[in-house]
Design a protein around this motif. Structure first.
Motif, mmCIF file in Angstrom:
data_model
loop_
_atom_site.group_PDB
_atom_site.id
_atom_site.type_symbol
_atom_site.label_atom_id
_atom_site.label_comp_id
_atom_site.label_asym_id
_atom_site.label_seq_id
_atom_site.Cartn_x
_atom_site.Cartn_y
_atom_site.Cartn_z
ATOM 1 N N PRO B 25 46.822 45.229 44.938
ATOM 2 C CA PRO B 25 46.643 45.619 43.532
ATOM 3 C C PRO B 25 47.957 46.030 42.892
ATOM 4 C CG PRO B 25 46.029 47.431 44.951
ATOM 5 C CD PRO B 25 46.379 46.278 45.856
ATOM 6 N N ILE B 26 47.912 46.207 41.605
ATOM 7 C CA ILE B 26 49.059 46.748 40.886
ATOM 8 C C ILE B 26 49.302 48.170 41.390
ATOM 9 C CG2 ILE B 26 49.804 47.571 38.605
ATOM 10 C CD1 ILE B 26 48.387 45.126 37.417
ATOM 11 N N SER B 27 50.563 48.533 41.511
ATOM 12 C CA SER B 27 50.908 49.854 42.004
ATOM 13 C C SER B 27 50.237 50.937 41.161
ATOM 14 C CB SER B 27 52.435 50.027 41.946
ATOM 15 O OG SER B 27 52.801 51.313 42.370
ATOM 16 N N GLY B 28 49.562 51.864 41.854
ATOM 17 C CA GLY B 28 48.882 52.947 41.152
ATOM 18 C C GLY B 28 47.410 52.683 40.891
ATOM 19 N N HIS B 29 47.002 51.438 41.035
ATOM 20 C CA HIS B 29 45.589 51.110 40.830
ATOM 21 C C HIS B 29 44.812 51.404 42.111
ATOM 22 C CE1 HIS B 29 45.998 48.123 37.240
ATOM 23 N NE2 HIS B 29 46.582 49.293 37.010
ATOM 24 N N THR B 30 43.664 52.068 41.943
ATOM 25 C CA THR B 30 42.877 52.454 43.111
ATOM 26 C C THR B 30 41.643 51.585 43.312
ATOM 27 O OG1 THR B 30 41.622 54.049 41.791
ATOM 28 C CG2 THR B 30 43.621 54.855 42.887
ATOM 29 N N SER B 31 41.250 50.890 42.277
ATOM 30 C CA SER B 31 40.048 50.055 42.361
ATOM 31 C C SER B 31 40.415 48.586 42.530
ATOM 32 C CB SER B 31 39.204 50.199 41.092
ATOM 33 O OG SER B 31 38.305 51.266 41.193
ATOM 34 N N VAL B 32 39.674 47.935 43.405
ATOM 35 C CA VAL B 32 39.842 46.498 43.620
ATOM 36 C C VAL B 32 38.486 45.825 43.531
ATOM 37 C CG1 VAL B 32 40.413 44.723 45.304
ATOM 38 C CG2 VAL B 32 41.929 46.686 45.033
ATOM 39 N N TYR B 33 38.446 44.733 42.821
ATOM 40 C CA TYR B 33 37.218 43.969 42.620
ATOM 41 C C TYR B 33 37.433 42.556 43.156
ATOM 42 C CZ TYR B 33 36.835 47.639 39.064
ATOM 43 O OH TYR B 33 36.820 48.843 38.406
ATOM 44 N N TRP B 34 36.402 41.998 43.717
ATOM 45 C CA TRP B 34 36.429 40.603 44.160
ATOM 46 C C TRP B 34 35.362 39.817 43.409
ATOM 47 C CZ3 TRP B 34 39.977 38.452 47.346
ATOM 48 C CH2 TRP B 34 40.737 39.303 48.147
ATOM 49 N N TYR B 35 35.755 38.619 42.971
ATOM 50 C CA TYR B 35 34.851 37.730 42.261
ATOM 51 C C TYR B 35 34.924 36.344 42.884
ATOM 52 C CZ TYR B 35 35.361 41.361 38.713
ATOM 53 O OH TYR B 35 35.401 42.565 38.054
ATOM 54 N N GLN B 36 33.814 35.634 42.779
ATOM 55 C CA GLN B 36 33.779 34.251 43.245
ATOM 56 C C GLN B 36 33.512 33.342 42.057
ATOM 57 O OE1 GLN B 36 30.206 32.367 44.809
ATOM 58 N NE2 GLN B 36 31.227 32.072 46.783
ATOM 59 N N GLN B 37 34.296 32.272 41.969
ATOM 60 C CA GLN B 37 34.042 31.278 40.940
ATOM 61 C C GLN B 37 33.831 29.944 41.635
ATOM 62 O OE1 GLN B 37 37.130 30.473 37.975
ATOM 63 N NE2 GLN B 37 35.560 30.150 36.435
ATOM 64 N N ALA B 38 32.568 29.616 41.814
ATOM 65 C CA ALA B 38 32.206 28.371 42.470
ATOM 66 C C ALA B 38 31.785 27.364 41.425
ATOM 67 C CB ALA B 38 31.070 28.613 43.467
ATOM 68 N N LEU B 39 32.078 26.102 41.703
ATOM 69 C CA LEU B 39 31.731 25.045 40.760
ATOM 70 C C LEU B 39 30.232 25.035 40.528
ATOM 71 C CD1 LEU B 39 33.531 22.982 39.367
ATOM 72 C CD2 LEU B 39 32.829 21.310 41.076
ATOM 73 N N GLY B 40 29.857 25.098 39.277
ATOM 74 C CA GLY B 40 28.444 25.044 38.945
ATOM 75 C C GLY B 40 27.725 26.377 38.972
#
Lengths: 110, 115
Positions: B25-40
């Motif tokens: 993450p960006i320095s100082g950021h404590t939250s991380v999110y994961w996303y999936q972008q699948a075709l369709g």
């Protein structure tokens, strides 16, 4: 279940024209996000709207939020070709439920 | 200021294998999110980590898991890969969302291909 809809899904417009993309969501939310995605690229964060009546502007794009109507709009003023991209809205309920809309594919024609 | 970084850029695996994706993450950021972008299938929320804890997960099977390290970097693991796991996986970071740090900065993504 939180659902997010966008309208239209596809938009072809002439340069210099104005248009609005609509984002409707089904339940109360804390925040609404707008993102831009160019083909084959990642997401670029455009706006975060936090409260009813919030309006934010950046260049030719202006976003607004009406929490009572559960509606956000992304208004494009005097479109230029560089704005061609897919625009997503997303709704967040304090991190408990983060849902994206299907995206609006915008093509700005010369 | 460096943005969110992800590695690898591309990953090719065969069905049944495991994949590990990484995010800084960006320095100082404590939250991380994961996303999936699948075709369709569009963009879907996968996981949210904050201060080392999993705060929420989307509607994905348990073979999708991850963790956040003390330096706030994060790892997404996908076990028993299936063909439909082929997608662009995006990581985003933000400041403490409860403290008002809502804006998310998204990394360049890891494109996972399962053959």
């Amino acid at each position: 279940e939180l659902k997010v809809e966008q309208n239209p899904l596809f938009l072809s417009m002439q340069e210099g024209k104005n248009y609005t993309i609509y984002c409707n969501y089904s339940t109360t939310s804390d925040r609404l996000y707008w993102y831009r995605q160019d083909p084959g690229k990642s997401l670029e964060s455009l706006f975060v709207l936090l409260s009813n009546g919030a309006v934010k502007q950046e260049g030719r794009l202006m976003a607004s939020l009406d929490t009572k109507a559960r509606l956000s709009t992304l208004h494009i003023t005097a479109a230029v070709h560089d704005l061609s991209a897919t625009y997503f809205c997303a709704v967040d309920m304090n991190g408990q439920n983060f849902v994206f809309g299907p995206g609006t594919r915008l093509s700005v024609l010369p | 200021e460096a943005g969110v970084t992800q590695s690898p850029t591309h990953l090719i695996k065969t069905r049944g294998q495991q994949a590990t994706l990484r995010c800084s993450p960006i320095s100082g950021h404590t939250s991380v999110y994961w996303y999936q972008q699948a075709l369709g299938l569009g963009l879907q929320f996968l996981l949210w980590y904050d201060e080392g804890e999993e705060r929420n997960r989307g509607n994905f099977p348990p073979r999708f898991s991850g963790r956040q390290f003390p330096n706030y970097s994060s790892e997404l693991n996908v076990n028993a890969l299936e063909l439909e796991d082929s997608a662009l996986y995006l990581c985003a970071s933000s400041l403490d969302p409860w403290g008002g740090g809502y804006e998310q900065y998204v990394g360049p993504g890891t494109r996972l291909t399962v053959t």
